[in-house]
Write a protein that holds these residues in place. Structure first.
Motif, PDB file in Angstrom:
ATOM      1  N   MET A   1      32.643  44.051  44.901  1.00 52.63           N
ATOM      2  CA  MET A   1      32.448  42.776  45.581  1.00 52.63           C
ATOM      3  C   MET A   1      31.727  43.018  46.908  1.00 52.63           C
ATOM      4  N   ILE A   2      30.699  42.211  47.149  1.00 50.84           N
ATOM      5  CA  ILE A   2      29.936  42.406  48.370  1.00 50.84           C
ATOM      6  C   ILE A   2      30.706  41.861  49.582  1.00 50.84           C
ATOM      7  N   LYS A   3      30.328  42.342  50.756  1.00 50.35           N
ATOM      8  CA  LYS A   3      31.024  41.996  51.995  1.00 50.35           C
ATOM      9  C   LYS A   3      30.995  40.490  52.262  1.00 50.35           C
ATOM     10  N   LYS A   4      29.882  39.825  51.972  1.00 50.31           N
ATOM     11  CA  LYS A   4      29.746  38.392  52.235  1.00 50.31           C
ATOM     12  C   LYS A   4      30.744  37.593  51.389  1.00 50.31           C
ATOM     13  N   THR A   5      30.897  37.976  50.123  1.00 51.09           N
ATOM     14  CA  THR A   5      31.834  37.279  49.237  1.00 51.09           C
ATOM     15  C   THR A   5      33.263  37.469  49.712  1.00 51.09           C
ATOM     16  N   LEU A   6      33.602  38.704  50.056  1.00 54.70           N
ATOM     17  CA  LEU A   6      34.947  39.001  50.527  1.00 54.70           C
ATOM     18  C   LEU A   6      35.258  38.236  51.808  1.00 54.70           C
ATOM     19  N   PRO A  71      50.349  33.429  50.315  1.00 50.12           N
ATOM     20  CA  PRO A  71      50.821  33.243  51.691  1.00 50.12           C
ATOM     21  C   PRO A  71      52.163  33.936  51.915  1.00 50.12           C
ATOM     22  N   ASN A  72      52.213  34.770  52.924  1.00 50.24           N
ATOM     23  CA  ASN A  72      53.449  35.461  53.331  1.00 50.24           C
ATOM     24  C   ASN A  72      54.052  36.319  52.223  1.00 50.24           C
ATOM     25  N   MET A  73      53.232  36.760  51.313  1.00 44.92           N
ATOM     26  CA  MET A  73      53.693  37.597  50.208  1.00 44.92           C
ATOM     27  C   MET A  73      52.681  38.692  49.936  1.00 44.92           C
ATOM     28  N   PRO A  74      53.142  39.851  49.425  1.00 45.27           N
ATOM     29  CA  PRO A  74      52.196  40.916  49.072  1.00 45.27           C
ATOM     30  C   PRO A  74      51.169  40.431  48.054  1.00 45.27           C
ATOM     31  N   ALA A  75      50.028  41.054  48.052  1.00 46.18           N
ATOM     32  CA  ALA A  75      48.958  40.691  47.131  1.00 46.18           C
ATOM     33  C   ALA A  75      49.160  41.317  45.757  1.00 46.18           C
ATOM     34  N   GLN A  76      50.396  41.610  45.426  1.00 46.48           N
ATOM     35  CA  GLN A  76      50.710  42.153  44.115  1.00 46.48           C
ATOM     36  C   GLN A  76      50.872  41.022  43.107  1.00 46.48           C
ATOM     37  N   GLU A  86      45.351  37.343  31.723  1.00 51.02           N
ATOM     38  CA  GLU A  86      45.062  37.623  30.315  1.00 51.02           C
ATOM     39  C   GLU A  86      44.433  36.399  29.650  1.00 51.02           C
ATOM     40  N   ALA A  87      45.016  35.219  29.922  1.00 43.43           N
ATOM     41  CA  ALA A  87      44.526  33.998  29.288  1.00 43.43           C
ATOM     42  C   ALA A  87      43.106  33.657  29.723  1.00 43.43           C
ATOM     43  N   SER A  88      42.776  33.959  30.970  1.00 43.53           N
ATOM     44  CA  SER A  88      41.442  33.634  31.485  1.00 43.53           C
ATOM     45  C   SER A  88      40.372  34.585  30.978  1.00 43.53           C
ATOM     46  N   GLY A  89      40.782  35.823  30.664  1.00 48.02           N
ATOM     47  CA  GLY A  89      39.815  36.820  30.226  1.00 48.02           C
ATOM     48  C   GLY A  89      38.927  37.319  31.350  1.00 48.02           C
ATOM     49  N   LEU A  90      39.353  37.082  32.608  1.00 46.61           N
ATOM     50  CA  LEU A  90      38.546  37.449  33.777  1.00 46.61           C
ATOM     51  C   LEU A  90      39.369  38.277  34.751  1.00 46.61           C
ATOM     52  N   PRO A  91      38.707  39.056  35.605  1.00 50.19           N
ATOM     53  CA  PRO A  91      39.435  39.698  36.712  1.00 50.19           C
ATOM     54  C   PRO A  91      39.963  38.637  37.661  1.00 50.19           C
ATOM     55  N   TRP A  92      41.086  38.974  38.317  1.00 50.05           N
ATOM     56  CA  TRP A  92      41.680  38.100  39.330  1.00 50.05           C
ATOM     57  C   TRP A  92      41.756  38.855  40.648  1.00 50.05           C
ATOM     58  N   HIS A  93      41.310  38.197  41.725  1.00 46.23           N
ATOM     59  CA  HIS A  93      41.409  38.758  43.071  1.00 46.23           C
ATOM     60  C   HIS A  93      42.508  38.017  43.829  1.00 46.23           C
ATOM     61  N   ILE A  94      43.388  38.757  44.472  1.00 47.55           N
ATOM     62  CA  ILE A  94      44.511  38.184  45.213  1.00 47.55           C
ATOM     63  C   ILE A  94      44.447  38.669  46.655  1.00 47.55           C
ATOM     64  N   VAL A  95      44.555  37.757  47.602  1.00 44.94           N
ATOM     65  CA  VAL A  95      44.535  38.117  49.012  1.00 44.94           C
ATOM     66  C   VAL A  95      45.811  37.629  49.681  1.00 44.94           C
ATOM     67  N   PHE A 109      44.258  43.008  49.978  1.00 43.02           N
ATOM     68  CA  PHE A 109      43.433  42.454  48.901  1.00 43.02           C
ATOM     69  C   PHE A 109      43.663  43.277  47.644  1.00 43.02           C
ATOM     70  N   ASN A 110      43.874  42.600  46.530  1.00 42.59           N
ATOM     71  CA  ASN A 110      44.182  43.313  45.293  1.00 42.59           C
ATOM     72  C   ASN A 110      43.432  42.669  44.135  1.00 42.59           C
ATOM     73  N   THR A 111      43.058  43.478  43.158  1.00 39.68           N
ATOM     74  CA  THR A 111      42.347  42.990  41.981  1.00 39.68           C
ATOM     75  C   THR A 111      43.055  43.447  40.716  1.00 39.68           C
ATOM     76  N   ILE A 112      43.220  42.514  39.776  1.00 48.72           N
ATOM     77  CA  ILE A 112      43.767  42.852  38.469  1.00 48.72           C
ATOM     78  C   ILE A 112      42.760  42.415  37.411  1.00 48.72           C
TER      79      ILE A 112
END
Length: 260
Positions: A1-6, A71-76, A86-95, A109-112
């Motif tokens: 992911m590029i810096k601008k997107t992040l 919010p107020n929780m780990p990005a896990q 799984e249902a989306s078939g796409l990577p998920w980014h969590i911040v 920041f975490n990605t699954i």
């Protein structure tokens, strides 16, 4: 992911705090771009990207990832995150976003990515529309009988809106028929129950496992096996048996995640 997107994701997450932000990463003419979406969910503990917002993003470019904040929780990822990914078939980014010195600050920041995850039938957490009593029935039929039941859009507390009768109407479309109430249920039968429904309609469903046991998932509890008797029989409104579906039901469920 590029810096601008992040950077755009972090800014959006901070602006939505203390609610969860949500959005989509797309590719337009070979360039990555973040598309912030309105969180259409009711309440502060989950997010919902509407079908319209998703379609609008697709009109702009190819959707390559789903984004949301914790919010107020780990990005896990929560169990619902894993199932929805799984249902989306796409990577998920969590911040993760925390309030620091009075201001929201995006941090971890975490990605699954889809990896074949399937929530266990017993002990799964409850997230309405993602991991609920109907999801449990769909998963049981897929695992035990290789049958894919249709999914249905389920708004929060549909059983209290004064008009909806989702289960009575939906299960016949999924290939189930009502059995005579006096007959003993068989393994795989669906038992419809009514629990504090203002609409006075069934709003809970269980799978009959045989030997007097049911598998079900109550709101706010982990999915479990219980003896079918007493209270559960008292609130039973119908027993349904799968006979096959001669039609198909279009799944119009929006991209949704509940409970962080």
């Amino acid at each position: 992911m590029i810096k601008k997107t992040l950077g755009a994701i972090r800014a959006h997450a901070e602006s939505c705090y203390p609610r969860e932000c949500c959005g989509l990463v797309i590719v337009v003419k070979g360039k990555e771009r973040y598309v912030p979406c309105e969180n259409a969910a009711v309440g502060d503990e989950h997010f919902l990207i509407s079908c319209e917002a998703y379609a609008n993003a697709e009109d702009l470019g190819q959707v390559i990832a789903v984004v949301h904040s914790h919010p107020n929780m780990p990005a896990q990822p929560s169990e619902a995150d894993l199932v929805s990914c799984e249902a989306s078939g796409l990577p998920w980014h969590i911040v993760r976003v925390d309030q620091i010195d009075g201001n929201p600050v995006a941090g971890e920041f975490n990605t699954i990515a889809p990896s074949g995850y399937c929530a266990p039938l017993v002990g799964r957490q409850f997230f309405h529309g993602i991991l609920d009593c109907y999801t449990l029935i769909r998963d049981w039929y897929q695992i035990e009988r290789g049958i894919t039941l249709p999914d249905f859009k389920r708004s929060d507390e549909w059983w209290n809106d004064g008009q909806s009768d989702l289960y009575t109407q939906g299960f016949p479309l999924a290939g189930f028929e009502i059995r005579p109430h006096e007959q003993e249920p068989e393994q795989g039968d669906v038992i419809l129950m009514q629990i504090r429904s203002k609409n006075s309609v069934p709003n809970h469903a269980a799978i009959y496992l045989g030997d007097g046991l049911i598998l079900h998932h109550l709101h706010g509890r982990l999915s479990s096996r219980d003896v079918y008797g007493g209270y559960w029989q008292e609130i039973t409104r119908a027993v349904l048996r799968y006979r096959g579906n001669d039609g198909s039901s279009e799944n119009d469920t929006a991209v949704r995640q509940a409970g962080g």
